[in-house]
Design a protein around this motif. Structure first.
Motif, PDB file in Angstrom:
ATOM      1  N   LEU A  90      67.979  48.487  65.651  1.00 41.96           N
ATOM      2  CA  LEU A  90      67.472  47.336  64.803  1.00 41.96           C
ATOM      3  C   LEU A  90      65.877  47.558  65.237  1.00 41.96           C
ATOM      4  O   LEU A  90      65.524  47.873  66.563  1.00 41.96           O
ATOM      5  N   PHE A  91      65.240  47.199  64.428  1.00 39.76           N
ATOM      6  CA  PHE A  91      63.541  47.102  64.573  1.00 39.76           C
ATOM      7  C   PHE A  91      62.923  45.614  64.313  1.00 39.76           C
ATOM      8  O   PHE A  91      63.414  45.197  63.095  1.00 39.76           O
ATOM      9  N   CYS A  92      62.420  44.967  65.308  1.00 37.56           N
ATOM     10  CA  CYS A  92      61.853  43.610  64.733  1.00 37.56           C
ATOM     11  C   CYS A  92      60.418  43.826  64.253  1.00 37.56           C
ATOM     12  O   CYS A  92      59.492  44.103  64.837  1.00 37.56           O
ATOM     13  N   LYS A  93      60.288  43.433  62.900  1.00 42.84           N
ATOM     14  CA  LYS A  93      58.871  43.615  62.449  1.00 42.84           C
ATOM     15  C   LYS A  93      58.048  42.375  63.160  1.00 42.84           C
ATOM     16  O   LYS A  93      56.694  42.669  62.734  1.00 42.84           O
ATOM     17  N   THR A  94      58.641  41.322  63.154  1.00 47.16           N
ATOM     18  CA  THR A  94      57.721  40.176  63.682  1.00 47.16           C
ATOM     19  C   THR A  94      57.111  40.458  65.186  1.00 47.16           C
ATOM     20  O   THR A  94      55.773  40.427  65.192  1.00 47.16           O
ATOM     21  N   ASP A  95      58.025  41.093  66.290  1.00 47.68           N
ATOM     22  CA  ASP A  95      57.254  41.581  67.386  1.00 47.68           C
ATOM     23  C   ASP A  95      56.883  43.036  67.481  1.00 47.68           C
ATOM     24  O   ASP A  95      56.264  43.621  68.344  1.00 47.68           O
ATOM     25  N   ASN A  96      57.100  43.988  66.297  1.00 49.31           N
ATOM     26  CA  ASN A  96      56.667  45.318  65.929  1.00 49.31           C
ATOM     27  C   ASN A  96      57.103  46.078  67.294  1.00 49.31           C
ATOM     28  O   ASN A  96      56.411  46.946  67.699  1.00 49.31           O
ATOM     29  N   VAL A 101      71.315  45.619  69.596  1.00 52.00           N
ATOM     30  CA  VAL A 101      72.201  44.370  69.156  1.00 52.00           C
ATOM     31  C   VAL A 101      72.291  43.018  70.082  1.00 52.00           C
ATOM     32  O   VAL A 101      72.497  42.281  69.659  1.00 52.00           O
ATOM     33  N   VAL A 102      72.248  43.404  71.423  1.00 53.22           N
ATOM     34  CA  VAL A 102      72.183  42.216  72.393  1.00 53.22           C
ATOM     35  C   VAL A 102      71.013  41.618  72.064  1.00 53.22           C
ATOM     36  O   VAL A 102      70.878  40.076  72.402  1.00 53.22           O
ATOM     37  N   CYS A 103      69.927  42.349  72.087  1.00 58.19           N
ATOM     38  CA  CYS A 103      68.611  41.554  71.804  1.00 58.19           C
ATOM     39  C   CYS A 103      68.687  40.685  70.813  1.00 58.19           C
ATOM     40  O   CYS A 103      67.763  39.451  70.710  1.00 58.19           O
ATOM     41  N   GLN A 104      69.334  40.978  69.605  1.00 63.40           N
ATOM     42  CA  GLN A 104      69.366  40.365  68.490  1.00 63.40           C
ATOM     43  C   GLN A 104      69.846  38.872  68.681  1.00 63.40           C
ATOM     44  O   GLN A 104      69.554  38.017  67.925  1.00 63.40           O
ATOM     45  N   SER A 105      70.952  38.920  69.372  1.00 65.14           N
ATOM     46  CA  SER A 105      71.487  37.282  69.722  1.00 65.14           C
ATOM     47  C   SER A 105      70.660  36.712  70.554  1.00 65.14           C
ATOM     48  O   SER A 105      71.130  35.373  70.647  1.00 65.14           O
ATOM     49  N   SER A 106      69.908  37.021  71.114  1.00 68.32           N
ATOM     50  CA  SER A 106      68.926  36.336  72.143  1.00 68.32           C
ATOM     51  C   SER A 106      68.002  35.278  71.040  1.00 68.32           C
ATOM     52  O   SER A 106      67.727  35.463  70.085  1.00 68.32           O
ATOM     53  N   LYS A 107      67.692  34.208  72.020  1.00 66.65           N
ATOM     54  CA  LYS A 107      67.052  32.957  71.283  1.00 66.65           C
ATOM     55  C   LYS A 107      65.601  33.444  70.936  1.00 66.65           C
ATOM     56  O   LYS A 107      65.036  32.820  69.837  1.00 66.65           O
ATOM     57  N   LEU A 114      64.329  41.299  60.796  1.00 65.16           N
ATOM     58  CA  LEU A 114      64.773  42.528  61.501  1.00 65.16           C
ATOM     59  C   LEU A 114      65.016  43.664  60.365  1.00 65.16           C
ATOM     60  O   LEU A 114      65.405  43.034  59.128  1.00 65.16           O
ATOM     61  N   LEU A 115      65.174  44.919  60.678  1.00 66.25           N
ATOM     62  CA  LEU A 115      65.360  46.047  59.869  1.00 66.25           C
ATOM     63  C   LEU A 115      66.214  46.976  60.598  1.00 66.25           C
ATOM     64  O   LEU A 115      66.121  47.135  61.715  1.00 66.25           O
ATOM     65  N   PRO A 116      67.132  47.581  59.970  1.00 65.40           N
ATOM     66  CA  PRO A 116      67.763  48.676  60.745  1.00 65.40           C
ATOM     67  C   PRO A 116      66.663  49.861  60.935  1.00 65.40           C
ATOM     68  O   PRO A 116      65.791  49.908  60.210  1.00 65.40           O
ATOM     69  N   VAL A 117      66.893  50.362  62.169  1.00 69.25           N
ATOM     70  CA  VAL A 117      66.019  51.309  62.591  1.00 69.25           C
ATOM     71  C   VAL A 117      65.583  52.332  61.729  1.00 69.25           C
ATOM     72  O   VAL A 117      64.468  52.853  61.394  1.00 69.25           O
ATOM     73  N   GLU A 118      66.619  53.054  60.935  1.00 72.09           N
ATOM     74  CA  GLU A 118      66.469  53.891  59.669  1.00 72.09           C
ATOM     75  C   GLU A 118      65.492  53.570  58.808  1.00 72.09           C
ATOM     76  O   GLU A 118      64.603  54.120  58.034  1.00 72.09           O
ATOM     77  N   GLU A 119      65.595  52.119  58.374  1.00 66.34           N
ATOM     78  CA  GLU A 119      64.792  51.651  57.158  1.00 66.34           C
ATOM     79  C   GLU A 119      63.309  51.440  57.888  1.00 66.34           C
ATOM     80  O   GLU A 119      62.185  51.704  57.035  1.00 66.34           O
ATOM     81  N   ALA A 120      63.317  51.060  59.058  1.00 66.88           N
ATOM     82  CA  ALA A 120      61.801  51.055  59.690  1.00 66.88           C
ATOM     83  C   ALA A 120      61.085  52.118  59.793  1.00 66.88           C
ATOM     84  O   ALA A 120      59.876  52.353  59.612  1.00 66.88           O
TER      85      ALA A 120
END
Length: 204
Positions: A90-96, A101-107, A114-120
């Motif tokens: 995944l790619f976080c556009k907010t944090d650039n 997927v583990v990071c995704q579940s964090s607070k 978020l975007l899939p890496v391929e789309e990013a």
């Protein structure tokens, strides 16, 4: 591209690039340090002396380097999460930045876009094409700037040459007039001497 945007002294990307009279560019700190160590103001590449220590900043080149750095960072996406050792899917556009997927579940990732890496990656590629066009356009502006600087320098040199030529012509004309005036004066004196000799002869 990176080679074109690198300083010939430090071999790194330009930092505060400046232009010498010989049209070679360097980082401001690099050329200043080089001059101090060499005890001269010559160009490290062509060895031509730079008459003045005043350095002209090249803002266009600074912008090009900045865009290149941003584009280069976008291309260097890591493949594995340094914290969880999971694949970065995944790619976080907010944090650039890419996340797993583990990071995704964090607070910390709540309400983040978020975007899939391929789309990013596709977005980055589109952005890279746009950035490349901007860099090319900036390079063309830089080339135009250098060509204009060269034209102005040559024009100034031509005007200076014409000015000196005119001054020399005026001096020659003035000297010629003075010589002509002296010649007339000499002729008058010679005439007076001849007349005086004739009168003296007749009075004997």
């Amino acid at each position: 591209m990176e080679e074109d945007l690198s300083c010939a002294v430090c071999h790194d990307l330009y930092k505060d690039p400046v232009l010498l009279d010989c049209d070679h560019s360097f980082c401001r700190s690099c050329i200043t340090q080089y001059w101090e160590e060499a005890g001269t103001t010559s160009c490290p590449i062509c060895r031509k002396e730079n008459p003045s220590r005043d350095l002209r900043p090249i803002r266009t080149l600074s912008n090009i380097v900045e865009m290149f750095v941003k584009s280069d960072k976008g291309d260097k996406i890591q493949q594995e999460c340094s914290r969880h050792k999971e694949k970065l899917k995944l790619f976080c556009k907010t944090d650039n930045q890419p996340i797993c997927v583990v990071c995704q579940s964090s607070k910390n990732q709540q309400n983040h876009e978020l975007l899939p890496v391929e789309e990013a990656a596709e977005e980055f590629k589109d952005q890279s094409v746009k950035t490349e066009k901007q860099i090319k356009a900036q390079f063309e502006k830089l080339h135009q700037f250098l060509r204009e600087e060269e034209r102005i320098e040559l024009e100034d040199l031509k005007l200076e040459k014409e000015k000196k030529s005119q001054e020399m012509k005026e001096r020659i004309e003035k000297i010629t007039e003075e010589i002509s005036s002296l010649s007339v004066t000499v002729q008058e004196i010679e005439q007076e001497l001849r007349e005086q000799d004739n009168i003296k002869f007749l009075t004997l």
